[in-house]
Each structure stands twice: as C-alpha cells, then as structure tokens.
Design a protein around this motif. Structure first.
Motif, PDB file in Angstrom:
ATOM      1  N   THR A 232       3.268  -9.263  -1.024  1.00  0.00           N
ATOM      2  CA  THR A 232       2.091  -8.675  -0.378  1.00  0.00           C
ATOM      3  C   THR A 232       2.231  -8.754   1.137  1.00  0.00           C
ATOM      4  O   THR A 232       2.686  -9.767   1.667  1.00  0.00           O
ATOM      5  CB  THR A 232       0.819  -9.438  -0.804  1.00  0.00           C
ATOM      6  OG1 THR A 232       0.699  -9.382  -2.241  1.00  0.00           O
ATOM      7  CG2 THR A 232      -0.428  -8.842  -0.171  1.00  0.00           C
ATOM      8  N   VAL A 233       1.845  -7.693   1.829  1.00  0.00           N
ATOM      9  CA  VAL A 233       1.802  -7.746   3.294  1.00  0.00           C
ATOM     10  C   VAL A 233       0.723  -8.759   3.679  1.00  0.00           C
ATOM     11  O   VAL A 233      -0.441  -8.614   3.282  1.00  0.00           O
ATOM     12  CB  VAL A 233       1.502  -6.361   3.894  1.00  0.00           C
ATOM     13  CG1 VAL A 233       1.310  -6.464   5.415  1.00  0.00           C
ATOM     14  CG2 VAL A 233       2.631  -5.384   3.573  1.00  0.00           C
TER      15      VAL A 233
ATOM     16  N   CYS B  52       4.325   0.498  -0.464  1.00  0.00           N
ATOM     17  CA  CYS B  52       3.128   0.040  -1.180  1.00  0.00           C
ATOM     18  C   CYS B  52       2.750   0.927  -2.359  1.00  0.00           C
ATOM     19  O   CYS B  52       1.759   0.661  -3.045  1.00  0.00           O
ATOM     20  CB  CYS B  52       1.962  -0.166  -0.229  1.00  0.00           C
ATOM     21  SG  CYS B  52       1.776   1.066   1.061  1.00  0.00           S
TER      22      CYS B  52
ATOM     23  N   LYS C   8       2.543  -4.890  -2.145  1.00  0.00           N
ATOM     24  CA  LYS C   8       1.103  -4.694  -2.112  1.00  0.00           C
ATOM     25  C   LYS C   8       0.636  -4.711  -0.661  1.00  0.00           C
ATOM     26  O   LYS C   8       1.013  -5.593   0.111  1.00  0.00           O
ATOM     27  CB  LYS C   8       0.401  -5.802  -2.893  1.00  0.00           C
ATOM     28  CG  LYS C   8       0.705  -5.784  -4.388  1.00  0.00           C
ATOM     29  CD  LYS C   8      -0.002  -6.929  -5.098  1.00  0.00           C
ATOM     30  CE  LYS C   8       0.329  -6.915  -6.589  1.00  0.00           C
ATOM     31  NZ  LYS C   8      -0.323  -8.054  -7.304  1.00  0.00           N
ATOM     32  N   CYS C   9      -0.154  -3.724  -0.313  1.00  0.00           N
ATOM     33  CA  CYS C   9      -0.616  -3.643   1.082  1.00  0.00           C
ATOM     34  C   CYS C   9      -1.984  -2.983   1.117  1.00  0.00           C
ATOM     35  O   CYS C   9      -2.138  -1.828   0.722  1.00  0.00           O
ATOM     36  CB  CYS C   9       0.378  -2.850   1.928  1.00  0.00           C
ATOM     37  SG  CYS C   9      -0.063  -2.774   3.675  1.00  0.00           S
TER      38      CYS C   9
ATOM     39  N   CYS D 209      -2.017  -7.769   8.532  1.00  0.00           N
ATOM     40  CA  CYS D 209      -3.099  -6.786   8.405  1.00  0.00           C
ATOM     41  C   CYS D 209      -4.123  -6.911   9.532  1.00  0.00           C
ATOM     42  O   CYS D 209      -4.693  -5.916   9.985  1.00  0.00           O
ATOM     43  CB  CYS D 209      -3.790  -6.946   7.056  1.00  0.00           C
ATOM     44  SG  CYS D 209      -2.883  -6.230   5.657  1.00  0.00           S
TER      45      CYS D 209
ATOM     46  N   SER E 271       4.942   0.793   4.493  1.00  0.00           N
ATOM     47  CA  SER E 271       5.719  -0.036   3.573  1.00  0.00           C
ATOM     48  C   SER E 271       5.839   0.671   2.224  1.00  0.00           C
ATOM     49  O   SER E 271       5.292   1.766   2.026  1.00  0.00           O
ATOM     50  CB  SER E 271       5.075  -1.417   3.394  1.00  0.00           C
ATOM     51  OG  SER E 271       3.949  -1.333   2.547  1.00  0.00           O
TER      52      SER E 271
ATOM     53  N   CYS F  97       1.884   4.738   2.719  1.00  0.00           N
ATOM     54  CA  CYS F  97       2.629   4.085   1.645  1.00  0.00           C
ATOM     55  C   CYS F  97       3.736   4.994   1.142  1.00  0.00           C
ATOM     56  O   CYS F  97       3.584   6.219   1.105  1.00  0.00           O
ATOM     57  CB  CYS F  97       1.698   3.727   0.491  1.00  0.00           C
ATOM     58  SG  CYS F  97       0.539   2.401   0.870  1.00  0.00           S
TER      59      CYS F  97
ATOM     60  N   CYS G 276      -1.985  -0.763   5.019  1.00  0.00           N
ATOM     61  CA  CYS G 276      -0.943   0.140   5.503  1.00  0.00           C
ATOM     62  C   CYS G 276      -1.515   1.507   5.845  1.00  0.00           C
ATOM     63  O   CYS G 276      -2.408   2.011   5.150  1.00  0.00           O
ATOM     64  CB  CYS G 276       0.170   0.286   4.458  1.00  0.00           C
ATOM     65  SG  CYS G 276       1.233  -1.164   4.342  1.00  0.00           S
TER      66      CYS G 276
END
Length: 208
Positions: free
Chosen positions: A175-176, A195, A200-201, A181, A193, A207, A204
C-alpha cells in the motif's frame, strides 16, 4: 547539424569547458573515461544520442556539475551512483530511457541538492531505498517502468517539496503509505502507481 561517430579525444582536453550541450545528435560508442578531465563542467547534456556502453565512474570527478542529462540513449549496465557522492552541487539527474541495471545504493542520499531525479524506463531493480527520503529538495522523482520490488517506503513522505512521484510499471506491492498520501494535500500534484494491479493507493492521481 547532426553530428555522428564517437566523441573525439580532443573534446576531453577542453579543460575550461563549463557547459557541454551535445544533445539530439548521433554520437555513439562509449563515453570515454577522459570525461573526468573536464572538472569545470557545470552542465553535461548528452541526451538523445546513441551512446551504448556503461557510464564511466570518472563522471564522479566532475564536482562542479549541476546538471547531468543522459536520457534517451543506449547506456547499459550499472550506473556508478557511488562515484557521484562528491557531486554535492548536482540538481538535475536524468538517466531515463536507457538500458541501465542494478539496484539503487544509499549513497544517492549524499546528493543533497538534487531536485530532479529521473530513472524511469530502465531495468533498475531491488527495493526503493528509504534513504531517498533524506533528499529533502527533491521535486520530481520518476521511478516508473523499471523492475523495482517490495513496498513503497514510508520515508518518501518526508519529501515536503515533492511535486511528481511516478511509481507505475514496476513490481511493487503493498500500500502507498499514508505519509506519502499526505503530501497530496500540499506539494504533490502527480502520484502514479500500479493501483489497478498490485499496489493499493487511495490517493493516486492516476492508476495503471
């Protein structure tokens, strides 16, 4: 004019040279280790040529260098990051769109004035070093289209001046972090990313 062939040895005897802009040509072959003779260089712009061997460690002797742009060539092998630790004035480093390999050393963090770091579209591998979070002046960090693995380091959230962070098209997982974030509420306007896939983000801007 479009210049071709290898850089002549006479070029490396221009000891007083401060700016070398040789971009958009068809120079090929190696970048001679004699590049280390040009210790007054502040800008070395070799982008968009056909250089196709390893970058010599002697670039680390260019201690006045502010900008080094090698993007869109055919440079191969490991880039001599550790030899660049004396380049404390370096602001702009663009190695993108080459064929470089290897992992990123902690020595990167010794380039404390760096604000632009583009490593995208190579074959760099291993984890993203947390110590990159110590390069406090970074505004652009492009790591996309490599083979980086592991998680996105929480330490990247320390980069309070970061405006662009590109992470997509790697082999990252997890996960970011929230710390990263949180930058999107201030300086960070572009965060990309994988994602849609392994990462997981929740923050972002795009994606993949």
């Amino acid at each position: 004019n479009i210049m071709t062939g290898n850089l002549p040895e006479s070029f490396f005897s221009l000891m007083a040279l401060q700016v070398a802009v040789l971009s958009d040509n068809r120079f090929k072959g190696s970048l001679s280790s004699s590049i280390g003779n040009l210790t007054n260089l502040e800008q070395l712009m070799l982008e968009k040529n056909n250089f196709n061997e390893k970058v010599p460690e002697e670039v680390g002797k260019l201690t006045n260098l502010v900008e080094l742009d090698l993007h869109r060539n055919y440079f191969v092998g490991e880039f001599p990051f550790k030899s660049l630790t004396a380049l404390t004035s370096l602001i702009h480093l663009d190695l993108s769109k080459n064929y470089m390999t290897g992992s990123l050393p902690n020595a990167l963090a010794k380039m404390t004035d760096l604000s632009y770091l583009a490593l995208n579209e190579n074959s760099f591998s291993g984890g993203i070093p947390s110590i990159i979070g110590d390069i406090s002046k970074l505004q652009v960090l492009q790591l996309n289209k490599n083979t980086f693995t592991g998680n996105v380091p929480k330490a990247l959230g320390s980069l309070q001046n970061l405006e662009t962070l590109a992470l997509q098209d790697n082999k990252l997982t997890g996960t970011v972090p929230n710390d990263v974030c949180s930058l999107t509420t201030s300086s960070l306007t572009e965060l990309t990313s994988d994602c849609l896939q392994a990462v997981k983000c929740k923050c972002c801007t795009k994606c993949y």
